[in-house]
Design an enzyme around this catalytic site. Structure first.
Site, PDB file in Angstrom:
ATOM      1  N   HIS A  64       0.835  -1.215   0.000  1.00  0.00           N
ATOM      2  CA  HIS A  64       0.000   0.000   0.000  1.00  0.00           C
ATOM      3  C   HIS A  64       0.865   1.259   0.000  1.00  0.00           C
ATOM      4  O   HIS A  64       0.453   2.292  -0.510  1.00  0.00           O
ATOM      5  CB  HIS A  64      -0.893   0.031   1.256  1.00  0.00           C
ATOM      6  CG  HIS A  64      -1.628  -1.245   1.496  1.00  0.00           C
ATOM      7  ND1 HIS A  64      -2.563  -1.733   0.614  1.00  0.00           N
ATOM      8  CD2 HIS A  64      -1.560  -2.154   2.510  1.00  0.00           C
ATOM      9  CE1 HIS A  64      -3.037  -2.883   1.078  1.00  0.00           C
ATOM     10  NE2 HIS A  64      -2.456  -3.160   2.215  1.00  0.00           N
ATOM     11  N   HIS A  94       5.429   6.712   6.654  1.00  0.00           N
ATOM     12  CA  HIS A  94       5.128   6.263   5.292  1.00  0.00           C
ATOM     13  C   HIS A  94       4.605   7.454   4.503  1.00  0.00           C
ATOM     14  O   HIS A  94       4.370   8.523   5.070  1.00  0.00           O
ATOM     15  CB  HIS A  94       4.090   5.138   5.308  1.00  0.00           C
ATOM     16  CG  HIS A  94       2.790   5.579   5.881  1.00  0.00           C
ATOM     17  ND1 HIS A  94       2.488   5.479   7.235  1.00  0.00           N
ATOM     18  CD2 HIS A  94       1.725   6.182   5.301  1.00  0.00           C
ATOM     19  CE1 HIS A  94       1.291   5.988   7.448  1.00  0.00           C
ATOM     20  NE2 HIS A  94       0.809   6.435   6.301  1.00  0.00           N
ATOM     21  N   HIS A  96       2.107   9.006   0.990  1.00  0.00           N
ATOM     22  CA  HIS A  96       1.014   8.855   0.015  1.00  0.00           C
ATOM     23  C   HIS A  96       1.352   9.795  -1.139  1.00  0.00           C
ATOM     24  O   HIS A  96       1.846  10.910  -0.901  1.00  0.00           O
ATOM     25  CB  HIS A  96      -0.330   9.261   0.637  1.00  0.00           C
ATOM     26  CG  HIS A  96      -0.674   8.492   1.873  1.00  0.00           C
ATOM     27  ND1 HIS A  96      -1.439   7.348   1.853  1.00  0.00           N
ATOM     28  CD2 HIS A  96      -0.320   8.688   3.170  1.00  0.00           C
ATOM     29  CE1 HIS A  96      -1.565   6.883   3.094  1.00  0.00           C
ATOM     30  NE2 HIS A  96      -0.878   7.665   3.911  1.00  0.00           N
ATOM     31  N   GLU A 106      -3.386  13.346   1.063  1.00  0.00           N
ATOM     32  CA  GLU A 106      -4.668  12.851   1.597  1.00  0.00           C
ATOM     33  C   GLU A 106      -5.469  14.033   2.136  1.00  0.00           C
ATOM     34  O   GLU A 106      -6.606  14.272   1.702  1.00  0.00           O
ATOM     35  CB  GLU A 106      -4.406  11.817   2.685  1.00  0.00           C
ATOM     36  CG  GLU A 106      -3.649  10.593   2.157  1.00  0.00           C
ATOM     37  CD  GLU A 106      -3.985   9.320   2.870  1.00  0.00           C
ATOM     38  OE1 GLU A 106      -3.761   9.229   4.099  1.00  0.00           O
ATOM     39  OE2 GLU A 106      -4.505   8.401   2.229  1.00  0.00           O
ATOM     40  N   HIS A 119       3.362  10.704   6.594  1.00  0.00           N
ATOM     41  CA  HIS A 119       2.709  10.442   7.873  1.00  0.00           C
ATOM     42  C   HIS A 119       3.668   9.785   8.845  1.00  0.00           C
ATOM     43  O   HIS A 119       4.182   8.693   8.586  1.00  0.00           O
ATOM     44  CB  HIS A 119       1.487   9.530   7.660  1.00  0.00           C
ATOM     45  CG  HIS A 119       0.363  10.203   6.979  1.00  0.00           C
ATOM     46  ND1 HIS A 119      -0.634   9.523   6.314  1.00  0.00           N
ATOM     47  CD2 HIS A 119       0.066  11.524   6.842  1.00  0.00           C
ATOM     48  CE1 HIS A 119      -1.501  10.379   5.809  1.00  0.00           C
ATOM     49  NE2 HIS A 119      -1.100  11.605   6.117  1.00  0.00           N
ATOM     50  N   THR A 199      -6.106   6.314   7.796  1.00  0.00           N
ATOM     51  CA  THR A 199      -6.646   6.594   6.458  1.00  0.00           C
ATOM     52  C   THR A 199      -6.585   5.353   5.563  1.00  0.00           C
ATOM     53  O   THR A 199      -6.885   5.419   4.371  1.00  0.00           O
ATOM     54  CB  THR A 199      -5.876   7.732   5.760  1.00  0.00           C
ATOM     55  OG1 THR A 199      -4.527   7.297   5.553  1.00  0.00           O
ATOM     56  CG2 THR A 199      -5.912   9.007   6.576  1.00  0.00           C
ATOM     57  N   THR A 200      -6.173   4.225   6.175  1.00  0.00           N
ATOM     58  CA  THR A 200      -6.262   2.952   5.453  1.00  0.00           C
ATOM     59  C   THR A 200      -6.970   1.960   6.374  1.00  0.00           C
ATOM     60  O   THR A 200      -6.949   2.147   7.601  1.00  0.00           O
ATOM     61  CB  THR A 200      -4.860   2.367   5.134  1.00  0.00           C
ATOM     62  OG1 THR A 200      -4.234   2.000   6.379  1.00  0.00           O
ATOM     63  CG2 THR A 200      -3.988   3.360   4.391  1.00  0.00           C
TER      64      THR A 200
END
Ligand SMILES: COc1ccc(/C(C)=C/C(=O)O)cc1
Ligand SMILES: [Zn+2]
Length: 261
Positions: A64, A94, A96, A106, A119, A199-200
Site C-alpha cells: 500500500h 510512510h 502517500h 490525503e 505520515h 486513512t487505510t
C-alpha cells in the site's frame, strides 16, 4: 481474498466500507482543512519532537505504501506538547503520492491537494501496552502529517529514494538504520489539529491528527522514484505501479479543526 483492499477501481476507498463499516463513521480521515474556519486556539502549545535518539530499523513495501519502522521499545523518540496530554512514541512513517503530474496528498487545504503527504505514526505507550492496542483506542495514536510540494531537490530525501529499488515489490523489506526523520521537517512547526482516524483499513478512529502548515519541497525526480514501487509482489504476473495511494477527504461531521498560532 478476505479483507483485501487497495486503491483501484475494484478495491478502492469507495468500497472499503463493505469490510470496514467504520469507513462511514463520525471521525474519519483525511479531511479538507479550511484555514479560515480553523479556530485559533491560544491554549495550544508548540509541539515538541524528541527524535534525537530515534532508531530506524527497516524499510518495507507493504503493498500500500513504503514504510520505515522504528524501535519503539522505549521513549527514545516521541512527540509531545501541542494538544497532547502525554508523549507518544514514534512507530513508523510512510508516504502517500499521486501519479505523474497528479497530486496525491490525503488532506487538502481549502480544496487544494499537495503532491504527496508524509505520515509519522506515534502511539500512546503511557496508557496502552502495545501499538495494536493503542491503534483501537480513541486517544491511542498521533499522526504528524507533512505536505510535500514539488520544487527543489530535498537534500535528505535521497536517503529514502535511493533505497526504494530494494523494496520494489509488495512484501519486500530491507535494513534501514540510522535515519532520523527530523531531517524531513519544514522550518515551521505551526499546525492544524483535529480528531480523526487511520486513512487505510482498519480505519480505526484512534488518531489525533497534527498537520504541519508548511510543506517541504522535493523534486519531481525524487517523487518519480516513489512511482517505481509496485503494489504487486515479485511472484505476481501483473505489475501495477504504486501511485495514487491516497484516500480522498471524508465528511467533517461537525468536527472542529484547531490551529496553533
Ligand atoms: C492494527 O493494524 C493497523 C494497520 C494499519 C495501521 C496504520 C498506521 C494505518 C494508516 O497509516 O492509516 C495501524 C494499525
Ligand atoms: Zn498515511
Amino acid at each position: 481474498t478476505g479483507n483485501h483492499w487497495g486503491y483501484g477501481k475494484e478495491d478502492g476507498p469507495s468500497l472499503w466500507h463493505r469490510n470496514y463499516p467504520v469507513a462511514q463513521g463520525s471521525r474519519q480521515s483525511p479531511i479538507d482543512i479550511i484555514p479560515h474556519q480553523a479556530a485559533h486556539d491560544h491554549s495550544l502549545d508548540a509541539i515538541i519532537l524528541n527524535y534525537d535518539h530515534c532508531t530506524s530499523i527497516n524499510i518495507s513495501n507493504n503493498g500500500h505504501s513504503v514504510v520505515v519502522e522504528f524501535d519503539d521499545s522505549d521513549d527514545r523518540s516521541v512527540i509531545r506538547g501541542g494538544p497532547l496530554d502525554n508523549a507518544y512514541r514514534l512507530k513508523q512513517f510512510h508516504f502517500h503520492w499521486g501519479g505523474k503530474g497528479c497530486h496525491g496528498s490525503e488532506h487538502t487545504v481549502a480544496g487544494m491537494s499537495y503532491a504527496s503527504e508524509l505520515h509519522l505514526v506515534h502511539w500512546n505507550a503511557v496508557k496502552y501496552k502495545n501499538f495494536g492496542e493503542a491503534a483501537t483506542a480513541p486517544d491511542g495514536l498521533v499522526v504528524l502529517g507533512i505536505f510535500l510540494e514539488t520544487g527543489d531537490d530535498h537534500r535528505w530525501l535521497h536517503v529514502i529514494t535511493d533505497a526504494l529499488y530494494m523494496v520494489k515489490y509488495k512484501g519486500s523489506l530491507t535494513d534501514f538504520k540510522g535515519f532520523n526523520p527530523k531531517c524531513l521537517l519544514p522550518s515551521s512547526l505551526h499546525y492544524w489539529t483535529y480528531l480523526g482516524s487511520l486513512t487505510t483499513p482498519p480505519l480505526h478512529e484512534s488518531v489525533t491528527w497534527i498537520i504541519l502548515k508548511e510543506p517541504i519541497s522535493v523534486s519531481e525526480k525524487q517523487l518519480g522514484k516513489f512511482r517505481m514501487l509496485l503494489f504487486t509482489g515479485e511472484e505476481e504476473d501483473q505489475r501495477i505501479r504504486m501511485e495514487n495511494n491516497f484516500r480522498p477527504p471524508q465528511p467533517l461531521k461537525g468536527r472542529k479543526v484547531r490551529s496553533s498560532n
